[in-house]
Design a protein around this motif. Structure first.
Motif, PDB file in Angstrom:
ATOM      1  N   ASN A  50       0.702  -1.396   0.228  1.00  0.00           N
ATOM      2  CA  ASN A  50       0.278  -0.003   0.253  1.00  0.00           C
ATOM      3  C   ASN A  50       0.739   1.054   0.081  1.00  0.00           C
ATOM      4  OD1 ASN A  50      -3.110  -1.459   0.302  1.00  0.00           O
ATOM      5  ND2 ASN A  50      -2.699  -2.003   2.123  1.00  0.00           N
ATOM      6  N   LYS A  51       2.135   0.802  -0.127  1.00  0.00           N
ATOM      7  CA  LYS A  51       3.436   2.306  -0.010  1.00  0.00           C
ATOM      8  C   LYS A  51       3.054   3.371  -0.632  1.00  0.00           C
ATOM      9  CE  LYS A  51       7.647   3.819   1.069  1.00  0.00           C
ATOM     10  NZ  LYS A  51       7.407   5.145   1.166  1.00  0.00           N
ATOM     11  N   LYS A  52       2.910   2.409  -2.085  1.00  0.00           N
ATOM     12  CA  LYS A  52       3.000   3.528  -3.677  1.00  0.00           C
ATOM     13  C   LYS A  52       2.136   4.841  -3.406  1.00  0.00           C
ATOM     14  CE  LYS A  52       3.297   3.595  -8.583  1.00  0.00           C
ATOM     15  NZ  LYS A  52       2.950   2.720  -9.642  1.00  0.00           N
ATOM     16  N   ARG A  53       0.259   4.268  -3.229  1.00  0.00           N
ATOM     17  CA  ARG A  53      -1.207   4.650  -3.193  1.00  0.00           C
ATOM     18  C   ARG A  53      -0.840   5.400  -1.882  1.00  0.00           C
ATOM     19  NH1 ARG A  53      -5.794   0.045  -3.157  1.00  0.00           N
ATOM     20  NH2 ARG A  53      -4.552  -0.280  -1.328  1.00  0.00           N
ATOM     21  N   PHE A  54      -0.389   5.427  -1.098  1.00  0.00           N
ATOM     22  CA  PHE A  54      -0.224   6.074   0.475  1.00  0.00           C
ATOM     23  C   PHE A  54       0.937   7.149   0.041  1.00  0.00           C
ATOM     24  CE2 PHE A  54      -1.750   2.768   3.016  1.00  0.00           C
ATOM     25  CZ  PHE A  54      -3.309   2.691   3.154  1.00  0.00           C
ATOM     26  N   ASP A  55       1.768   6.955  -0.749  1.00  0.00           N
ATOM     27  CA  ASP A  55       2.765   8.204  -0.991  1.00  0.00           C
ATOM     28  C   ASP A  55       1.769   9.386  -2.372  1.00  0.00           C
ATOM     29  OD1 ASP A  55       4.558   7.079   0.841  1.00  0.00           O
ATOM     30  OD2 ASP A  55       5.604   6.603  -0.781  1.00  0.00           O
ATOM     31  N   GLU A  56       1.357   8.743  -3.071  1.00  0.00           N
ATOM     32  CA  GLU A  56       0.458   9.568  -4.196  1.00  0.00           C
ATOM     33  C   GLU A  56      -0.346  10.178  -3.399  1.00  0.00           C
ATOM     34  OE1 GLU A  56      -0.687   6.389  -6.833  1.00  0.00           O
ATOM     35  OE2 GLU A  56       1.623   6.139  -7.606  1.00  0.00           O
ATOM     36  N   ALA A  57      -1.500   9.398  -2.985  1.00  0.00           N
ATOM     37  CA  ALA A  57      -2.331  10.559  -1.746  1.00  0.00           C
ATOM     38  C   ALA A  57      -1.814  11.161  -1.251  1.00  0.00           C
ATOM     39  CB  ALA A  57      -3.327   9.090  -1.497  1.00  0.00           C
ATOM     40  N   SER A  58      -0.907  11.151  -0.595  1.00  0.00           N
ATOM     41  CA  SER A  58      -0.493  12.076   0.303  1.00  0.00           C
ATOM     42  C   SER A  58       0.546  13.550  -0.429  1.00  0.00           C
ATOM     43  CB  SER A  58       0.956  11.384   1.091  1.00  0.00           C
ATOM     44  OG  SER A  58       2.420  11.629  -0.325  1.00  0.00           O
ATOM     45  N   GLN A  59       0.634  13.456  -1.645  1.00  0.00           N
ATOM     46  CA  GLN A  59       0.894  14.711  -2.869  1.00  0.00           C
ATOM     47  C   GLN A  59      -0.783  15.152  -2.976  1.00  0.00           C
ATOM     48  OE1 GLN A  59       3.871  15.661  -3.083  1.00  0.00           O
ATOM     49  NE2 GLN A  59       4.579  14.167  -1.234  1.00  0.00           N
ATOM     50  N   LEU A  60      -1.533  14.582  -3.028  1.00  0.00           N
ATOM     51  CA  LEU A  60      -1.987  14.946  -4.162  1.00  0.00           C
ATOM     52  C   LEU A  60      -2.925  16.378  -3.782  1.00  0.00           C
ATOM     53  CD1 LEU A  60      -4.896  12.152  -4.203  1.00  0.00           C
ATOM     54  CD2 LEU A  60      -3.742  13.234  -5.929  1.00  0.00           C
ATOM     55  N   PRO A  61      -2.737  17.078  -2.077  1.00  0.00           N
ATOM     56  CA  PRO A  61      -2.808  18.453  -2.044  1.00  0.00           C
ATOM     57  C   PRO A  61      -2.030  19.533  -2.700  1.00  0.00           C
ATOM     58  CG  PRO A  61      -3.005  17.203   0.157  1.00  0.00           C
ATOM     59  CD  PRO A  61      -2.262  16.065  -1.192  1.00  0.00           C
ATOM     60  N   PHE A  62      -1.156  19.115  -3.086  1.00  0.00           N
ATOM     61  CA  PHE A  62       0.150  20.121  -3.581  1.00  0.00           C
ATOM     62  C   PHE A  62       0.049  20.049  -5.395  1.00  0.00           C
ATOM     63  CE2 PHE A  62       2.264  18.225   0.135  1.00  0.00           C
ATOM     64  CZ  PHE A  62       1.951  19.451   0.953  1.00  0.00           C
ATOM     65  N   ALA A  63      -0.896  18.795  -6.251  1.00  0.00           N
ATOM     66  CA  ALA A  63      -1.068  19.417  -6.690  1.00  0.00           C
ATOM     67  C   ALA A  63      -2.226  19.996  -7.760  1.00  0.00           C
ATOM     68  CB  ALA A  63      -1.623  18.080  -7.841  1.00  0.00           C
ATOM     69  N   ASP A  64      -3.118  20.310  -7.512  1.00  0.00           N
ATOM     70  CA  ASP A  64      -4.007  22.073  -7.497  1.00  0.00           C
ATOM     71  C   ASP A  64      -2.789  23.161  -7.530  1.00  0.00           C
ATOM     72  OD1 ASP A  64      -5.757  20.828  -7.922  1.00  0.00           O
ATOM     73  OD2 ASP A  64      -6.458  21.005  -5.585  1.00  0.00           O
ATOM     74  N   GLU A  65      -1.725  23.181  -6.649  1.00  0.00           N
ATOM     75  CA  GLU A  65      -0.686  24.351  -6.409  1.00  0.00           C
ATOM     76  C   GLU A  65       0.246  24.261  -7.891  1.00  0.00           C
ATOM     77  OE1 GLU A  65       1.079  23.899  -3.019  1.00  0.00           O
ATOM     78  OE2 GLU A  65      -0.050  24.691  -2.085  1.00  0.00           O
ATOM     79  N   GLU A  66       0.745  23.233  -8.226  1.00  0.00           N
ATOM     80  CA  GLU A  66       1.514  22.492  -9.277  1.00  0.00           C
ATOM     81  C   GLU A  66       1.149  23.447 -10.799  1.00  0.00           C
ATOM     82  OE1 GLU A  66       2.825  18.633  -9.764  1.00  0.00           O
ATOM     83  OE2 GLU A  66       4.175  19.339  -7.376  1.00  0.00           O
ATOM     84  N   GLU A  67      -0.422  22.882 -10.957  1.00  0.00           N
ATOM     85  CA  GLU A  67      -1.071  23.187 -11.997  1.00  0.00           C
ATOM     86  C   GLU A  67      -1.881  24.514 -12.355  1.00  0.00           C
ATOM     87  OE1 GLU A  67      -4.591  20.969 -12.086  1.00  0.00           O
ATOM     88  OE2 GLU A  67      -3.414  19.805 -12.453  1.00  0.00           O
ATOM     89  N   GLY A  68      -1.900  25.627 -10.952  1.00  0.00           N
ATOM     90  CA  GLY A  68      -2.161  26.905 -10.633  1.00  0.00           C
ATOM     91  C   GLY A  68      -1.247  27.699 -10.577  1.00  0.00           C
ATOM     92  N   GLU A  69       0.179  27.265 -10.587  1.00  0.00           N
ATOM     93  CA  GLU A  69       1.599  28.109 -10.854  1.00  0.00           C
ATOM     94  C   GLU A  69       1.762  27.357 -12.182  1.00  0.00           C
ATOM     95  OE1 GLU A  69       4.733  26.534  -8.573  1.00  0.00           O
ATOM     96  OE2 GLU A  69       4.156  26.772  -6.649  1.00  0.00           O
ATOM     97  N   LYS A  70       1.774  26.445 -13.152  1.00  0.00           N
ATOM     98  CA  LYS A  70       2.088  26.517 -14.250  1.00  0.00           C
ATOM     99  C   LYS A  70       0.986  27.595 -15.118  1.00  0.00           C
ATOM    100  CE  LYS A  70       3.147  21.965 -14.754  1.00  0.00           C
ATOM    101  NZ  LYS A  70       3.182  20.105 -14.720  1.00  0.00           N
ATOM    102  N   GLN A  71      -0.169  27.340 -15.358  1.00  0.00           N
ATOM    103  CA  GLN A  71      -1.512  28.610 -15.965  1.00  0.00           C
ATOM    104  C   GLN A  71      -0.869  30.199 -14.986  1.00  0.00           C
ATOM    105  OE1 GLN A  71      -5.249  27.154 -13.835  1.00  0.00           O
ATOM    106  NE2 GLN A  71      -5.104  25.454 -15.515  1.00  0.00           N
ATOM    107  N   ASN A  72      -0.385  30.322 -13.759  1.00  0.00           N
ATOM    108  CA  ASN A  72      -0.417  31.524 -13.052  1.00  0.00           C
ATOM    109  C   ASN A  72       1.211  32.151 -14.494  1.00  0.00           C
ATOM    110  OD1 ASN A  72      -1.602  32.440 -11.548  1.00  0.00           O
ATOM    111  ND2 ASN A  72      -1.359  31.874  -9.938  1.00  0.00           N
TER     112      ASN A  72
END
Length: 61
Positions: free
Chosen positions: A30-52
């Protein structure tokens, strides 16, 4: 069928549930799934920075 009948079993069920969840979280598969899930809150910030960044490049030109 009241608390008097099922009451003594509730702590046992809760303990088994807790131990089961604890083991599930610690399984190596389950480690890979939990690691991916832990990074989800930061995914929006990266997309927002690209758009900005794209919007700022348009303003400069």
């Amino acid at each position: 069928m009241s608390y008097d009948v099922y009451g003594p079993y509730i702590p046992v069920v809760m303990l088994i549930t807790f131990i089961g969840l604890f083991i599930w979280v610690l399984l190596p598969g389950n480690k890979k799934r939990f690691d991916e899930a832990s990074q989800l809150p930061f995914a929006d910030e990266e997309e927002g920075e690209k758009q900005n960044g794209a919007a700022q490049n348009r303003r400069v030109e």
